[in-house]
Design an enzyme around this catalytic site. Structure first.
Site, PDB file in Angstrom:
ATOM      1  N   TRP A  20       3.192   3.993  -9.793  1.00 46.90           N
ATOM      2  CA  TRP A  20       2.747   2.621  -9.486  1.00 46.90           C
ATOM      3  C   TRP A  20       2.077   1.975 -10.693  1.00 46.90           C
ATOM      4  CZ3 TRP A  20       5.566   1.115  -5.852  1.00 46.90           C
ATOM      5  CH2 TRP A  20       5.842   1.907  -4.740  1.00 46.90           C
ATOM      6  N   ASP A  71      -5.770  -1.120  -8.603  1.00 41.99           N
ATOM      7  CA  ASP A  71      -4.913  -1.011  -7.424  1.00 41.99           C
ATOM      8  C   ASP A  71      -5.502   0.108  -6.564  1.00 41.99           C
ATOM      9  OD1 ASP A  71      -2.954  -0.385  -5.565  1.00 41.99           O
ATOM     10  OD2 ASP A  71      -1.339  -0.101  -7.028  1.00 41.99           O
ATOM     11  N   LYS A 101      -1.144   1.347   3.686  1.00 43.56           N
ATOM     12  CA  LYS A 101      -1.491   2.744   3.495  1.00 43.56           C
ATOM     13  C   LYS A 101      -2.679   3.109   4.388  1.00 43.56           C
ATOM     14  CE  LYS A 101       1.697   2.688   0.458  1.00 43.56           C
ATOM     15  NZ  LYS A 101       1.658   2.469  -0.959  1.00 43.56           N
TER      16      LYS A 101
END
Ligand SMILES: *Cc1c(COP(=O)(O)O)cnc(C)c1O
Length: 363
Positions: free
Chosen positions: A101, A171, A195
């Site tokens: 990511w 993030d 998530k």
């Protein structure tokens, strides 16, 4: 009704209580005679929902007044572009690459300016967090970017990097609300909610006001300007209304559970059960350097691909879902977010012990 233990990395398990409440309100939300799904986002009822959600999040995270909270769309991935588009003033940003990511965010930022990879753990399949105490931060860097919890590899920063005074952008998709954070140490905290908070379709951005540019390059689409959403309090256009409503319910659930310190305690307890077993197992082992282990995503392997596949299949048959590791890594991964009960982890470990005994592990 049979609910499984869902160890998915995302979209992931949500508190059963929240799902039941949403089910109860499905046809008639608080006497409005309609579902939140059918409601105008300009209605008084919806206004109360989004305002309360924001306030509850502010309470939970103790967000200072000089930070905006934005409920946006496009997932975490859209932020990979929105961040450089809005925050690059000098056109330079430093990226610490600790997984797929962060790597994607870095690649996206390269499109908009000079993105510099100042550290990486790719040399060892992202199985650790690099030492970030004295990195070569660019003098002109507009920000330093991290992915705080690496969902795929199961690593987490124990300490935030020393940014040498530069703005930190993080993030936090897979560790959002899993423990208390000091918001003031960040310029931007953002995460997709699917998530650890709610249904896919919402990304939450917490951004210090002075970082929101008055003007951006005219090529930046209106929808990708933080100022547009901040000025309109996340209601510039139709927001992901139902998703925000569910997030709001999860915030209330977290408050009722005792807030983020209590979640941290529970998450540590759950993770310890699994890591302690992995450390003592003769068949399974964790794949991450111990001091960098995530509380949320726990990858492990047997060292034998066929045995891994057998484990995943047998676990599924026994009611433990989504234990297969990410397609780029293989092995197994148990994601044990806030809504995973301790009992789910205990039962998983009991199942792993049994599997170990049946498959050649030492007793
Ligand atoms: C899942 C995930 C993403 C991607 O999220 P999307 O909402 O699918 O764009 C980004 N970062 C992290 C840390 C993630 O776990």
């Amino acid at each position: 009704m049979a609910r499984v233990y869902n160890f998915s990395a995302g979209p992931a398990v949500l508190p059963e209580e929240v799902l039941k409440e949403a089910a109860d309100e499905m046809l008639d939300y608080k006497g409005t005679g309609m579902s939140v799904m059918e409601m105008s986002h300009r209605s008084a009822a919806y206004d109360a929902i989004i305002k309360e959600a924001e306030q509850d999040l502010r309470d939970l995270m103790d967000i200072p007044d000089n930070y905006k909270v934005l409920f946006l769309q496009g997932g975490a991935s859209q932020q990979f572009a929105m961040i450089p588009m809005n925050l690059m003033k000098n056109g330079v940003a430093d990226y610490i690459v600790t997984g797929q990511w962060a790597k994607k965010a870095y690649a996206e930022a390269c499109k908009y300016g000079k993105a510099v990879k100042i550290a990486s753990s790719e040399d060892k399949t992202f199985s650790y967090i690099p030492d970030c105490s004295d990195l070569p931060i660019d003098e002109d860097a507009d920000y330093v970017y991290i992915c705080e919890n690496n969902t795929i590899y199961g690593t987490k920063y124990r300490e935030l990097p020393n940014t040498k005074g530069k703005t930190l952008v993080a993030d936090v998709s897979s560790c959002f609300l899993s423990e208390p954070v000091d918001v003031s140490r960040y310029g931007v905290i953002y995460g997709g909610v699917q998530k650890n908070i709610g249904p896919a379709g919402v990304v939450i951005v917490i951004i210090r006001e002075d970082l929101i540019p008055e003007e951006v390059d005219k090529s930046v689409p209106t929808m990708l300007q933080y100022k547009v959403h901040a000025d309109a309090q996340s209601l510039y256009n139709t927001p992901p209304a139902y998703g925000i409503y569910i997030c709001g319910k999860v915030f209330k659930w977290l408050k009722k559970m005792g807030g983020l310190s209590e979640m941290k305690k529970r998450n540590e307890e759950k993770a310890r059960i699994l890591y302690d077993f992995l450390d003592s197992s003769s068949l399974f082992k964790g794949t991450v350097r111990k001091e960098d282990r995530s509380l949320m995503n726990v990858p492990f392997v047997t060292g034998d691909k066929e045995l891994d596949a057998k484990f995943v299949a047998e676990a599924k048959a026994a009611g433990f879902e989504n234990l297969k590791g990410h397609r780029t890594v293989g092995g197994m991964r148990a994601s044990i977010y806030n809504a995973m009960p301790k009992e789910g982890v205990e039962k998983l470990v009991a199942f792993m012990k049994k599997f170990e005994e049946e498959n050649g592990g030492k007793k």
